[in-house]
Design an enzyme around this catalytic site. Structure first.
Site, PDB file in Angstrom:
ATOM      1  N   ASP A  49     -29.557 -34.023 -11.714  1.00  0.00           N
ATOM      2  CA  ASP A  49     -28.785 -32.818 -12.017  1.00  0.00           C
ATOM      3  C   ASP A  49     -27.340 -33.030 -11.593  1.00  0.00           C
ATOM      4  OD1 ASP A  49     -29.485 -29.757 -12.782  1.00  0.00           O
ATOM      5  OD2 ASP A  49     -27.817 -29.776 -11.373  1.00  0.00           O
ATOM      6  N   ASP A  73     -23.399 -36.817 -12.921  1.00  0.00           N
ATOM      7  CA  ASP A  73     -23.216 -36.537 -14.342  1.00  0.00           C
ATOM      8  C   ASP A  73     -24.064 -37.514 -15.150  1.00  0.00           C
ATOM      9  OD1 ASP A  73     -22.379 -36.226 -16.951  1.00  0.00           O
ATOM     10  OD2 ASP A  73     -20.242 -36.235 -16.486  1.00  0.00           O
ATOM     11  N   TYR A 163     -22.818 -26.954 -30.981  1.00  0.00           N
ATOM     12  CA  TYR A 163     -24.169 -26.951 -30.407  1.00  0.00           C
ATOM     13  C   TYR A 163     -25.208 -27.208 -31.496  1.00  0.00           C
ATOM     14  CZ  TYR A 163     -28.158 -25.431 -27.582  1.00  0.00           C
ATOM     15  OH  TYR A 163     -29.363 -25.366 -26.900  1.00  0.00           O
ATOM     16  N   LYS A 167     -27.818 -30.420 -31.515  1.00  0.00           N
ATOM     17  CA  LYS A 167     -29.273 -30.297 -31.455  1.00  0.00           C
ATOM     18  C   LYS A 167     -29.950 -30.849 -32.711  1.00  0.00           C
ATOM     19  CE  LYS A 167     -29.571 -28.726 -27.319  1.00  0.00           C
ATOM     20  NZ  LYS A 167     -30.204 -29.539 -26.248  1.00  0.00           N
TER      21      LYS A 167
END
Length: 259
Positions: A49, A73, A163, A167
């Site tokens: 994370d 990162d 986005y 995706k």
């Protein structure tokens, strides 16, 4: 027969007993719920994370579970290397959960900074970590990868241009990898969440998008799911319970994609 034996063993040992599983975005939301479920089912979780603080809290609050935190990162090669080092040369499964949302901007309103950031986290990071893990799985002759797509990977009315494109890219990477690596014993699947209660903020930064997409969402979006519900879908595909599934895009969306 080998897969059948593995499946039978999980009945008594827990679905992830003795397995090393990488989960990105493990500090919060769907990633955290997935990491906890895997660990509670016997897995050793490499929890990656961006936030060291969130990972420290996760480990502290779940001291009895096998959680190995790797802050950083995940889009950088340095963090990918750290994750592989923590895994110790063995990776049985990978859940690429980390991701960010856009501001619903249509393509003529997208700036380069937003586009690059969304693709760096949602696509490039996923590609780099998977690229590093696949050779280990090929050597073992087995492995399972679950990518987090989105309703925006199935339709054009769930997010902004950046986005949505990112995706769709995740869906493409999943399907291509399933075709290429399936004969080698590896499985690649994706979960496409609908509205989910997480820490990701999604605000309309575009008046045009608000006017066009807002009414569609108000009329069609189902009740948001919990992160734990998404973790159930992810761990099913990730585990040997999903033994005959490869290249599947599972819409875990409360029926939104059926509308």
């Amino acid at each position: 027969m080998g897969n059948q034996t593995t499946w039978q063993e999980t009945i008594t040992n827990g679905r992830f007993g003795g397995k090393t599983v990488i989960v990105t975005g493990a500090g919060s939301g769907i990633g955290q719920a997935t990491a906890l479920r895997i660990a509670k089912e016997g897995g050793r979780v490499i929890a990656a994370d961006i936030s060291k603080e969130r990972l420290d809290s996760l480990v502290e609050e779940n001291a009895g579970l096998d959680l190995v935190p790797v802050p950083g990162d995940i889009s950088t090669e340095e963090t990918v290397a750290a994750v592989l080092t923590a895994a110790g040369g063995r990776v049985d499964a990978l859940a690429n959960v980390a991701g960010i949302m856009d501001n619903f901007a249509p393509i003529h309103e997208v700036d380069d900074e937003l586009w690059d950031r969304v693709f760096r986290i949602n696509v490039t990071a996923l590609m780099r970590l998977t690229r590093a893990v696949v050779p280990l799985m090929l050597d073992a002759g087995t492995g399972s990868v679950v990518n987090i797509a989105s309703e925006a990977g199935l339709r054009g009315s769930a997010a902004g241009a950046a986005y949505t494109a990112s995706k769709h890219a995740v869906v493409g990477l999943t399907k291509n990898s399933a075709v290429i690596y399936g004969p080698k014993g590896l499985r690649f699947n994706a979960v496409a969440p609908g509205p989910t209660i997480t820490g990701i903020v999604a605000n309309f930064g575009s008046q045009m998008a608000a006017e066009r997409l807002g009414p569609l969402m108000q009329a069609n979006i189902p009740t948001p799911a919990t992160a734990a519900q998404l973790a159930a879908s992810i761990t099913f595909l990730l585990s040997d319970d999903g033994t005959n599934l490869n290249g599947a895009i599972l819409a875990s969306d409360g029926g939104w994609s059926a509308l």
